[in-house]
Write an enzyme that holds these catalytic residues in place. Sequence first.
Site, PDB file in Angstrom:
ATOM      1  N   LYS A  13      -5.795   2.281  18.032  1.00 15.14           N
ATOM      2  CA  LYS A  13      -5.070   1.183  17.406  1.00 15.14           C
ATOM      3  C   LYS A  13      -4.083   0.539  18.397  1.00 15.14           C
ATOM      4  CE  LYS A  13      -5.290   3.152  12.709  1.00 15.14           C
ATOM      5  NZ  LYS A  13      -4.447   3.520  11.539  1.00 15.14           N
ATOM      6  N   TYR A  53     -11.020  -2.450   6.281  1.00 17.60           N
ATOM      7  CA  TYR A  53     -10.106  -1.793   5.340  1.00 17.60           C
ATOM      8  C   TYR A  53     -10.333  -2.284   3.911  1.00 17.60           C
ATOM      9  CZ  TYR A  53      -7.283   0.528   8.993  1.00 17.60           C
ATOM     10  OH  TYR A  53      -6.840   1.342  10.020  1.00 17.60           O
ATOM     11  N   ARG A  89     -12.064  13.526  12.608  1.00 18.56           N
ATOM     12  CA  ARG A  89     -10.923  13.519  11.671  1.00 18.56           C
ATOM     13  C   ARG A  89     -10.033  14.733  11.941  1.00 18.56           C
ATOM     14  NH1 ARG A  89      -9.847   9.119   8.122  1.00 18.56           N
ATOM     15  NH2 ARG A  89      -9.223  10.579   6.491  1.00 18.56           N
ATOM     16  N   THR A  95      -2.879  11.542   8.166  1.00 19.23           N
ATOM     17  CA  THR A  95      -2.458  10.140   8.305  1.00 19.23           C
ATOM     18  C   THR A  95      -1.012   9.976   8.775  1.00 19.23           C
ATOM     19  OG1 THR A  95      -3.981   9.618   6.493  1.00 19.23           O
ATOM     20  CG2 THR A  95      -2.340   7.933   7.059  1.00 19.23           C
ATOM     21  N   ASN A 120      -0.321   5.316  13.788  1.00 22.88           N
ATOM     22  CA  ASN A 120      -0.845   6.658  14.048  1.00 22.88           C
ATOM     23  C   ASN A 120      -1.962   6.696  15.081  1.00 22.88           C
ATOM     24  OD1 ASN A 120      -2.688   5.427  12.425  1.00 22.88           O
ATOM     25  ND2 ASN A 120      -2.394   6.758  10.650  1.00 22.88           N
ATOM     26  N   HIS A 123      -7.929   5.400  14.398  1.00 24.32           N
ATOM     27  CA  HIS A 123      -8.701   5.388  13.150  1.00 24.32           C
ATOM     28  C   HIS A 123      -9.962   6.195  13.385  1.00 24.32           C
ATOM     29  CE1 HIS A 123     -11.103   3.994   9.731  1.00 24.32           C
ATOM     30  NE2 HIS A 123     -12.099   3.904  10.609  1.00 24.32           N
ATOM     31  N   GLU A 134     -18.782   0.799   9.027  1.00 19.68           N
ATOM     32  CA  GLU A 134     -17.787   0.360  10.008  1.00 19.68           C
ATOM     33  C   GLU A 134     -18.427   0.041  11.363  1.00 19.68           C
ATOM     34  OE1 GLU A 134     -14.935   3.575   9.952  1.00 19.68           O
ATOM     35  OE2 GLU A 134     -14.325   3.121   7.897  1.00 19.68           O
TER      36      GLU A 134
HETATM   37  P1  IDP Z   1      -6.567   7.268   7.465  1.00 21.87           P
HETATM   38  O1  IDP Z   1      -6.392   6.308   8.608  1.00 21.87           O
HETATM   39  O2  IDP Z   1      -6.001   8.626   7.786  1.00 21.87           O
HETATM   40  O3  IDP Z   1      -7.990   7.328   6.957  1.00 21.87           O
HETATM   41  P2  IDP Z   1      -5.938   5.680   5.087  1.00 21.87           P
HETATM   42  O4  IDP Z   1      -5.296   6.204   3.847  1.00 21.87           O
HETATM   43  O5  IDP Z   1      -7.377   5.304   5.014  1.00 21.87           O
HETATM   44  O6  IDP Z   1      -5.657   6.752   6.254  1.00 21.87           O
HETATM   45  O7  IDP Z   1      -5.088   4.417   5.532  1.00 21.87           O
HETATM   46  C1  IDP Z   1      -5.528   3.576   6.570  1.00 21.87           C
HETATM   47  C2  IDP Z   1      -4.357   3.241   7.475  1.00 21.87           C
HETATM   48  O8  IDP Z   1      -3.414   2.443   6.749  1.00 21.87           O
HETATM   49  C3  IDP Z   1      -3.543   4.457   7.925  1.00 21.87           C
HETATM   50  O9  IDP Z   1      -4.082   5.087   9.073  1.00 21.87           O
HETATM   51  C4  IDP Z   1      -2.187   3.845   8.196  1.00 21.87           C
HETATM   52  O10 IDP Z   1      -2.136   3.206   9.476  1.00 21.87           O
HETATM   53  C5  IDP Z   1      -2.086   2.783   7.092  1.00 21.87           C
HETATM   54  N1  IDP Z   1      -1.409   3.291   5.877  1.00 21.87           N
HETATM   55  C6  IDP Z   1      -1.914   4.145   4.968  1.00 21.87           C
HETATM   56  N2  IDP Z   1      -1.049   4.380   3.962  1.00 21.87           N
HETATM   57  C7  IDP Z   1       0.048   3.625   4.252  1.00 21.87           C
HETATM   58  C8  IDP Z   1       1.317   3.441   3.578  1.00 21.87           C
HETATM   59  O11 IDP Z   1       1.605   4.014   2.527  1.00 21.87           O
HETATM   60  N3  IDP Z   1       2.206   2.612   4.200  1.00 21.87           N
HETATM   61  C9  IDP Z   1       1.930   1.969   5.374  1.00 21.87           C
HETATM   62  N4  IDP Z   1       0.750   2.107   6.016  1.00 21.87           N
HETATM   63  C10 IDP Z   1      -0.177   2.931   5.474  1.00 21.87           C
HETATM   64 MG    MG Z   2      -9.148   5.935   5.911  1.00 25.44          MG
END
Ligand code: IDP
Ligand code: MG
Length: 142
Positions: A13, A53, A89, A95, A120, A123, A134
């Site tokens: 990212k 997304y 993963r 996350t 983070n 992805h 994807e």
């Molecule tokens: P993942 O990347 O671990 O699969 P997801 O829940 O699919 O997590 O969320 C996608 C991305 O959206 C996360 O990696 C993070 O960058 C962002 N994200 C997820 N939840 C939140 C939130 O509550 N606040 C702000 N950003 C979030």
């Molecule tokens: Mg995800």
Amino acid sequence: MTATIERSLVLVKPDGVKRGQVGEVLRRIEAKGYRIVALQMREATEDILAEHYAEHTEKPFYGDLVEYMMSGPVVALVLEGERVVEGFRSLAGTTDPTSAAPGTIRGDLARDWGTGNIENVVHGSDAPESAQREIGIWFPDL
Ligand code: IDP
Ligand code: MG
């Protein structure tokens, strides 16, 4: 028994690219033993992110997520190997980088910067079906 070779879509990212962590992420992927079968640096667009997304477009954080993901280039990768979706993963960690386990990419290389976004570094697809979807978004020719 026949081995099922799986693929996963990984993104470094914008925070990871800006902080010079592309090499470290690739190093961990290669050290683990997964094969990198495609790699491209590019800017995400609103259209690409809305597809990528799709499950999050109605979430309250979606606008901030798009801003974060368009704050600089990303490096998109396709990985290949047995159970690579689950394996990446596991390498990535959970996350939220504050609580992600040390030893994982997110646990070691990411933190909360107080921006309201969850920055983070990476992805990774969450299931083989999401990976296929994807990969079609980021590498339509693959
Ligand atoms: P993942 O990347 O671990 O699969 P997801 O829940 O699919 O997590 O969320 C996608 C991305 O959206 C996360 O990696 C993070 O960058 C962002 N994200 C997820 N939840 C939140 C939130 O509550 N606040 C702000 N950003 C979030
Ligand atoms: Mg995800």
